[in-house]
Write a protein that holds these residues in place. Structure first.
Motif, mmCIF file in Angstrom:
data_model
loop_
_atom_site.group_PDB
_atom_site.id
_atom_site.type_symbol
_atom_site.label_atom_id
_atom_site.label_comp_id
_atom_site.label_asym_id
_atom_site.label_seq_id
_atom_site.Cartn_x
_atom_site.Cartn_y
_atom_site.Cartn_z
ATOM 1 N N ALA A 114 5.771 9.872 -3.348
ATOM 2 C CA ALA A 114 5.666 8.894 -2.269
ATOM 3 C C ALA A 114 7.030 8.759 -1.600
ATOM 4 O O ALA A 114 8.038 8.504 -2.267
ATOM 5 N N ILE A 115 7.061 8.947 -0.286
ATOM 6 C CA ILE A 115 8.319 8.809 0.455
ATOM 7 C C ILE A 115 8.617 7.347 0.717
ATOM 8 O O ILE A 115 9.743 6.876 0.520
ATOM 9 N N THR A 116 7.617 6.602 1.140
ATOM 10 C CA THR A 116 7.802 5.161 1.362
ATOM 11 C C THR A 116 6.453 4.464 1.359
ATOM 12 O O THR A 116 5.420 5.088 1.671
ATOM 13 N N GLN A 117 6.458 3.208 0.978
ATOM 14 C CA GLN A 117 5.274 2.355 1.080
ATOM 15 C C GLN A 117 5.684 1.086 1.794
ATOM 16 O O GLN A 117 6.727 0.501 1.495
ATOM 17 N N LEU A 118 4.872 0.649 2.759
ATOM 18 C CA LEU A 118 5.226 -0.548 3.510
ATOM 19 C C LEU A 118 4.018 -1.456 3.666
ATOM 20 O O LEU A 118 2.873 -0.984 3.706
ATOM 21 N N ILE A 119 4.297 -2.742 3.689
ATOM 22 C CA ILE A 119 3.243 -3.720 3.971
ATOM 23 C C ILE A 119 3.011 -3.696 5.473
ATOM 24 O O ILE A 119 3.868 -4.093 6.257
ATOM 25 N N ALA A 120 1.846 -3.203 5.887
ATOM 26 C CA ALA A 120 1.613 -2.895 7.288
ATOM 27 C C ALA A 120 0.865 -4.003 8.029
ATOM 28 O O ALA A 120 1.084 -4.205 9.224
ATOM 29 N N HIS A 121 -0.030 -4.712 7.337
ATOM 30 C CA HIS A 121 -0.880 -5.712 7.993
ATOM 31 C C HIS A 121 -0.986 -6.952 7.119
ATOM 32 O O HIS A 121 -0.546 -6.965 5.970
ATOM 33 N N ASP A 122 -1.593 -7.984 7.695
ATOM 34 C CA ASP A 122 -1.806 -9.219 6.947
ATOM 35 C C ASP A 122 -3.017 -9.119 6.028
ATOM 36 O O ASP A 122 -3.134 -9.891 5.074
ATOM 37 N N ARG A 123 -3.920 -8.198 6.346
ATOM 38 C CA ARG A 123 -5.135 -8.001 5.541
ATOM 39 C C ARG A 123 -5.345 -6.492 5.339
ATOM 40 O O ARG A 123 -4.439 -5.702 5.547
ATOM 41 N N GLU A 124 -6.540 -6.120 4.927
ATOM 42 C CA GLU A 124 -6.817 -4.715 4.620
ATOM 43 C C GLU A 124 -6.487 -3.800 5.814
ATOM 44 O O GLU A 124 -6.697 -4.166 6.961
ATOM 45 N N VAL A 125 -5.978 -2.608 5.504
ATOM 46 C CA VAL A 125 -5.727 -1.589 6.530
ATOM 47 C C VAL A 125 -6.880 -0.588 6.464
ATOM 48 O O VAL A 125 -7.192 -0.064 5.393
#
Length: 427
Positions: free
Chosen positions: A199-210
């Motif tokens: 894994a290169i990076t993991q980010l919190i992208a949204h407030d709910r499910e993506v």
């Protein structure tokens, strides 16, 4: 000689995940059938799901409408156990064969799937098909192999589990085929290097499910995502401290106030966005749709905030959309009204750019002026199937083929999944 315009495959189980191979099989570029291969995945409510590679059983079905009326045009070449259903299944990008993989074997091809993990599969064959095979019988499976190369499931940033949360979709980078970005129900997106299985990076992208994610065509840094919070967001791997919100679903009238829980989003619940797809001929434009919505929104990255077009012709919830691969690609949409609709937006998306993208980020620096939403209600083609269409997949441009029994014209095909039936339609 009558040319075939419809091909059919009957699966042993309901089909959901589906993709058309991006290139002919390595070493079989002159074999007509090698361009007609689909990856398909089952959808059953248990842990006994499968993925399979299916292909034409005989080239003659391309030029003789009644060649094999009593049999399926496609046959299963090989299948593999998948456990939970595949939420997405994709063939490697067209440029993957020329990529310097560290571990890939010879002339094999890669497929990838998402579900409880990102799985990378290696498909290979030593079977040299003859001009004809026994009609009605699948090609011998002994020459086709589909083996699991890697199962990637990293620890979630937002859940206290040793394994990652279920994945909803993924996007395979065409410029750098070792890069895959996945979307998850735990609000995160993860960028993977599938060549090194890291894994290169993991980010919190949204407030709910993506629910979906897509690389910006031609970029190895920028991707967009949509999710249950009703927003479309853009991310740049070179500056992950912030994201750009390109579109948010309008807040419904008389919406209840947001919950007071500090763990909940402060934004009122809105209609989720389920899919996102870039126009490959002009990546300023993207197509999306809402959960349970019958309309498709066309967005312009240079004019964030509202759609520049809305497509209104379906009479039930949209399930899938995808752009073709020609120089002026059509947009295909499919829905619970059993209809596949093809839209030609080229005349409306070929306007001169009023705001070129900033060279450093690839994102627009200012909105296009005076953009008013156009409402389109007339697709250029329509197909009505016998049941709800749950998914679709475009073929690449397939060259014309000359066979002993006739000649097939070049062009694109599009496959639609309805229950256990897949129909491939000549566009």
């Amino acid at each position: 000689m009558t040319q075939t315009t419809v091909l059919q495959y009957e699966a042993p189980w309901p089909v959901f995940a589906m993709d058309w191979c991006k290139t002919p099989a390595p070493g079989q570029q002159l074999r007509p059938r090698s361009s007609f291969r689909l990856g398909v995945g089952s959808l059953t409510e248990d842990f006994r799901n499968h993925i399979a590679v299916v292909g034409l059983q005989d080239e003659r079905v391309l030029v003789e409408d009644d060649y094999a009326d009593n049999y399926s045009d496609f046959v299963t070449l090989v299948e593999a156990h998948h456990g939970y259903p595949a939420t997405s299944l994709q063939w490697q990008p067209a440029g993957a064969n020329s990529f310097a993989w560290s571990q890939k074997i010879g002339v094999s091809e890669l497929l990838a799937s998402t579900g409880d993990a990102l799985r990378v599969w290696e498909y290979s064959t030593d079977h040299s098909p003859s001009i004809s095979s026994y009609v009605g019988r699948p090609s011998p499976n002994s020459g086709h192999r589909l083996s699991l190369r890697a199962a990637l499931s990293g620890q979630s940033k937002v859940q206290n589990h040793s394994t990652g949360a279920p994945l909803t979709n993924f996007s395979w980078n065409e410029k750098a085929p070792n890069l895959v970005v996945t979307s998850s129900i735990d609000t995160t997106c993860t960028v993977w290097n599938i060549d090194t299985s890291t894994a290169i990076t993991q980010l919190i992208a949204h407030d709910r499910e993506v629910y979906d994610v897509a690389w910006l065509p031609g970029s190895t840094d920028i991707f967009v995502s949509v999710g249950a919070d009703g927003s479309l967001r853009a991310f740049d791997l070179r500056s992950l401290e912030h994201s750009t919100i390109l579109y948010e679903t309008p807040t419904p009238k008389n919406a209840p106030p947001p919950p007071s829980s500090p763990s909940s989003s402060a934004r009122p619940l809105t209609s989720p966005l389920l899919r996102i797809a870039f126009n490959p001929a002009d990546s300023n434009y993207m197509a999306t749709f809402h959960q349970d919505g019958a309309d498709i929104q066309i967005l312009d990255m240079r004019s964030p905030g509202q759609p520049v077009m809305e497509l209104r012709a379906h009479r039930a919830a949209v399930n899938a959309l995808s752009w073709g691969m020609s120089d002026t690609p059509l947009l295909a949409t499919a829905a619970d009204d059993s209809q596949l609709l093809l839209w030609d937006l080229s005349a409306l998306t070929s306007l001169p750019a009023a705001s070129p993208r900033h060279s450093a980020t690839g994102l627009s620096t200012s909105p296009r002026p005076d953009v008013k939403k156009r409402v389109l209600t007339d697709p250029v083609m329509a197909y009505t199937g016998p049941a709800e269409i749950v998914n679709l997949a475009w073929s690449p441009q397939i060259a014309g083929m000359t066979m002993n029994t006739g000649h097939s014209t070049p062009g694109e095909w599009i496959a639609v999944a309805m229950g256990k039936t897949i129909k491939a339609l000549k566009v």
